[in-house]
Enzyme design. Structure first.
Site, PDB file in Angstrom:
ATOM      1  N   GLY A  14       4.207  55.543  44.889  1.00 33.90           N
ATOM      2  CA  GLY A  14       4.969  54.680  43.987  1.00 33.90           C
ATOM      3  C   GLY A  14       6.417  55.137  43.829  1.00 33.90           C
ATOM      4  O   GLY A  14       6.845  56.139  44.395  1.00 33.90           O
ATOM      5  N   ARG A  15       7.169  54.366  43.024  1.00 35.72           N
ATOM      6  CA  ARG A  15       8.593  54.699  42.805  1.00 35.72           C
ATOM      7  C   ARG A  15       8.746  56.100  42.226  1.00 35.72           C
ATOM      8  O   ARG A  15       9.535  56.921  42.710  1.00 35.72           O
ATOM      9  CB  ARG A  15       9.223  53.675  41.835  1.00 35.72           C
ATOM     10  CG  ARG A  15       9.586  52.365  42.480  1.00 35.72           C
ATOM     11  CD  ARG A  15      10.009  51.340  41.418  1.00 35.72           C
ATOM     12  NE  ARG A  15       8.823  50.858  40.740  1.00 35.72           N
ATOM     13  CZ  ARG A  15       8.211  49.697  41.012  1.00 35.72           C
ATOM     14  NH1 ARG A  15       8.730  48.882  41.887  1.00 35.72           N
ATOM     15  NH2 ARG A  15       7.109  49.339  40.385  1.00 35.72           N
ATOM     16  N   MET A  16       7.950  56.415  41.189  1.00 32.78           N
ATOM     17  CA  MET A  16       8.051  57.751  40.580  1.00 32.78           C
ATOM     18  C   MET A  16       7.470  58.816  41.502  1.00 32.78           C
ATOM     19  O   MET A  16       7.996  59.925  41.591  1.00 32.78           O
ATOM     20  CB  MET A  16       7.340  57.770  39.219  1.00 32.78           C
ATOM     21  CG  MET A  16       8.182  57.276  38.076  1.00 32.78           C
ATOM     22  SD  MET A  16       9.762  58.117  37.948  1.00 32.78           S
ATOM     23  CE  MET A  16       9.268  59.814  37.768  1.00 32.78           C
ATOM     24  N   HIS A 135      14.076  46.904  31.666  1.00 32.84           N
ATOM     25  CA  HIS A 135      13.584  47.586  32.870  1.00 32.84           C
ATOM     26  C   HIS A 135      13.585  46.614  34.047  1.00 32.84           C
ATOM     27  O   HIS A 135      13.626  45.394  33.866  1.00 32.84           O
ATOM     28  CB  HIS A 135      12.152  48.104  32.667  1.00 32.84           C
ATOM     29  CG  HIS A 135      12.079  49.356  31.851  1.00 32.84           C
ATOM     30  ND1 HIS A 135      12.032  49.345  30.485  1.00 32.84           N
ATOM     31  CD2 HIS A 135      12.061  50.670  32.216  1.00 32.84           C
ATOM     32  CE1 HIS A 135      11.976  50.591  30.031  1.00 32.84           C
ATOM     33  NE2 HIS A 135      11.996  51.412  31.063  1.00 32.84           N
ATOM     34  N   LYS A 139       8.215  46.381  36.672  1.00 35.58           N
ATOM     35  CA  LYS A 139       7.498  47.182  35.665  1.00 35.58           C
ATOM     36  C   LYS A 139       6.344  46.371  35.093  1.00 35.58           C
ATOM     37  O   LYS A 139       6.522  45.225  34.691  1.00 35.58           O
ATOM     38  CB  LYS A 139       8.454  47.624  34.546  1.00 35.58           C
ATOM     39  CG  LYS A 139       7.759  48.515  33.522  1.00 35.58           C
ATOM     40  CD  LYS A 139       8.747  49.222  32.606  1.00 35.58           C
ATOM     41  CE  LYS A 139       8.053  50.003  31.507  1.00 35.58           C
ATOM     42  NZ  LYS A 139       7.183  51.076  31.985  1.00 35.58           N
ATOM     43  N   GLY A 145       6.481  52.270  27.283  1.00 31.80           N
ATOM     44  CA  GLY A 145       5.916  53.388  26.514  1.00 31.80           C
ATOM     45  C   GLY A 145       6.974  54.042  25.649  1.00 31.80           C
ATOM     46  O   GLY A 145       6.705  54.454  24.509  1.00 31.80           O
TER      47      GLY A 145
HETATM   48  P1  NAD Z   1       4.704  52.057  40.929  1.00 25.81           P
HETATM   49  O1  NAD Z   1       3.950  50.790  40.771  1.00 25.81           O
HETATM   50  O2  NAD Z   1       5.922  52.084  41.809  1.00 25.81           O
HETATM   51  O3  NAD Z   1       3.732  53.237  41.431  1.00 25.81           O
HETATM   52  C1  NAD Z   1       2.438  53.432  40.964  1.00 25.81           C
HETATM   53  C2  NAD Z   1       1.648  54.012  42.134  1.00 25.81           C
HETATM   54  O4  NAD Z   1       0.343  54.374  41.643  1.00 25.81           O
HETATM   55  C3  NAD Z   1       1.432  52.988  43.266  1.00 25.81           C
HETATM   56  O5  NAD Z   1       1.718  53.594  44.522  1.00 25.81           O
HETATM   57  C4  NAD Z   1      -0.047  52.622  43.134  1.00 25.81           C
HETATM   58  O6  NAD Z   1      -0.650  52.274  44.387  1.00 25.81           O
HETATM   59  C5  NAD Z   1      -0.619  53.929  42.580  1.00 25.81           C
HETATM   60  N1  NAD Z   1      -1.901  53.748  41.911  1.00 25.81           N
HETATM   61  C6  NAD Z   1      -2.345  52.692  41.199  1.00 25.81           C
HETATM   62  N2  NAD Z   1      -3.584  52.918  40.751  1.00 25.81           N
HETATM   63  C7  NAD Z   1      -3.938  54.150  41.182  1.00 25.81           C
HETATM   64  C8  NAD Z   1      -5.117  54.939  41.053  1.00 25.81           C
HETATM   65  N3  NAD Z   1      -6.181  54.479  40.391  1.00 25.81           N
HETATM   66  N4  NAD Z   1      -5.128  56.181  41.609  1.00 25.81           N
HETATM   67  C9  NAD Z   1      -4.043  56.649  42.293  1.00 25.81           C
HETATM   68  N5  NAD Z   1      -2.906  55.930  42.475  1.00 25.81           N
HETATM   69  C10 NAD Z   1      -2.858  54.701  41.914  1.00 25.81           C
HETATM   70  O7  NAD Z   1       5.098  52.504  39.446  1.00 25.81           O
HETATM   71  P2  NAD Z   1       6.204  53.578  39.021  1.00 25.81           P
HETATM   72  O8  NAD Z   1       7.490  52.866  38.728  1.00 25.81           O
HETATM   73  O9  NAD Z   1       6.193  54.729  39.957  1.00 25.81           O
HETATM   74  O10 NAD Z   1       5.609  54.023  37.600  1.00 25.81           O
HETATM   75  C11 NAD Z   1       4.325  54.621  37.499  1.00 25.81           C
HETATM   76  C12 NAD Z   1       3.965  54.789  36.036  1.00 25.81           C
HETATM   77  O11 NAD Z   1       4.853  55.737  35.440  1.00 25.81           O
HETATM   78  C13 NAD Z   1       4.103  53.508  35.199  1.00 25.81           C
HETATM   79  O12 NAD Z   1       3.088  53.499  34.218  1.00 25.81           O
HETATM   80  C14 NAD Z   1       5.462  53.667  34.542  1.00 25.81           C
HETATM   81  O13 NAD Z   1       5.592  52.941  33.348  1.00 25.81           O
HETATM   82  C15 NAD Z   1       5.476  55.149  34.307  1.00 25.81           C
HETATM   83  N6  NAD Z   1       6.787  55.781  34.158  1.00 25.81           N
HETATM   84  C16 NAD Z   1       6.856  56.791  33.275  1.00 25.81           C
HETATM   85  C17 NAD Z   1       8.033  57.496  33.135  1.00 25.81           C
HETATM   86  C18 NAD Z   1       8.076  58.663  32.188  1.00 25.81           C
HETATM   87  O14 NAD Z   1       9.133  59.340  32.086  1.00 25.81           O
HETATM   88  N7  NAD Z   1       6.962  58.958  31.518  1.00 25.81           N
HETATM   89  C19 NAD Z   1       9.164  57.159  33.901  1.00 25.81           C
HETATM   90  C20 NAD Z   1       9.042  56.111  34.815  1.00 25.81           C
HETATM   91  C21 NAD Z   1       7.843  55.426  34.948  1.00 25.81           C
END
Ligand code: NAD
Length: 228
Positions: A14-16, A135, A139, A145
């Site tokens: 994913g992005r993060m 965002h 998202k 959150g």
């Molecule tokens: P994204 O959709 O780009 O990536 C999520 C990844 O998780 C995808 O590659 C997806 O295939 C994978 N995934 C989904 N279900 C899964 C599972 N059951 N097991 C393993 N992998 C799985 O999202 P993102 O932008 O990378 O964000 C991920 C999460 O982090 C979101 O909930 C977002 O809100 C959160 N986030 C938190 C912060 C923070 O500072 N806490 C910052 C940015 C994003």
């Protein structure tokens, strides 16, 4: 020099996940020994790591908590949008392993949390409260959150149960913007944070991973990691 901390990265595609992989390449204190994404097994990586970092989706949390307990591994949870029942799984697991669960890992947003608490205490009831978050269009959860954490902070500082209004905007590629608006008689105070890149969250999550290894079981947040 201490050996690098061995990390399992969940949600690696994913992005993060990609931002964390990039930042970890430049950090000699971190070794990402295992990665997984949807449909991959989490178990092998959990066994091999010292700490697991989760930036995936809320539905992964039951399995992550089960395996963290089975292998006695600390967790860093960045995923947002968990249901009350899923949050309860995290709270139960934190009785046995240390967990950093933070809606936002950037140092600037954690300063915003602190400033929001202080400002709400200072300004009192004559000021109306509002949160605005923007965002990128991909998202999945709304409100963010971080906006929910800000609302909790405002509710506790004012000692009110009423919902704080949150406006959620989804547009373009915005990494993350949060404003806390205090509107009072004849004046308005805005506290605003702009995230310019995901690197800020990735750097914070990796600091949390180093910090949480060897801690007592418990539920911690990023303000604990930063000592705010
Ligand atoms: P994204 O959709 O780009 O990536 C999520 C990844 O998780 C995808 O590659 C997806 O295939 C994978 N995934 C989904 N279900 C899964 C599972 N059951 N097991 C393993 N992998 C799985 O999202 P993102 O932008 O990378 O964000 C991920 C999460 O982090 C979101 O909930 C977002 O809100 C959160 N986030 C938190 C912060 C923070 O500072 N806490 C910052 C940015 C994003």
């Amino acid at each position: 020099m201490n050996a690098p901390v061995r990390v399992l990265l969940i949600g690696s595609a994913g992005r993060m996940g990609q931002a964390i992989t990039e930042v970890a390449k430049r950090d000699p204190n971190i070794d990402i020994v295992a990665q997984c994404d949807r449909d991959d097994s989490i178990e092998t990586g959990m066994a091999a790591c010292q700490v697991a970092i989760d930036f995936s989706m809320p539905d992964a949390i039951d399995e992550i908590c089960r395996l963290a307990l089975q292998h006695g591994r600390p967790l860093v949870i960045g995923t947002t949008g968990h249901s009350p029942v899923q949050k309860q799984s995290i709270e139960v697991a934190a009785k046995s392993v240390p967990i950093v669960f933070a809606s936002n890992f950037s140092i600037g947003v954690n300063a915003l949390f602190w400033l929001t608490r202080k400002t709400a205490e200072m300004l009192g009831d004559e000021f109306d409260l509002k949160i605005v978050e923007t965002h990128h269009r991909m998202k999945k959860d709304a409100p963010s959150g971080t906006a929910k954490t800000l609302a909790e902070i405002l509710g506790k500082s004012r000692n009110i149960d009423a919902e704080i209004p949150i406006e959620s905007i989804r547009e373009g590629e915005v990494v993350g913007e949060h404003s806390v608006i205090f509107s009072g008689p004849g004046e308005q105070l805005d506290l605003v944070h702009h995230a310019r890149s995901r690197e800020t969250f990735a750097t914070g999550a990796l600091s949390a991973a180093r910090w949480v290894v060897g801690r007592k079981p418990g539920l911690y947040n990023m303000e604990d990691v930063l000592g705010l």
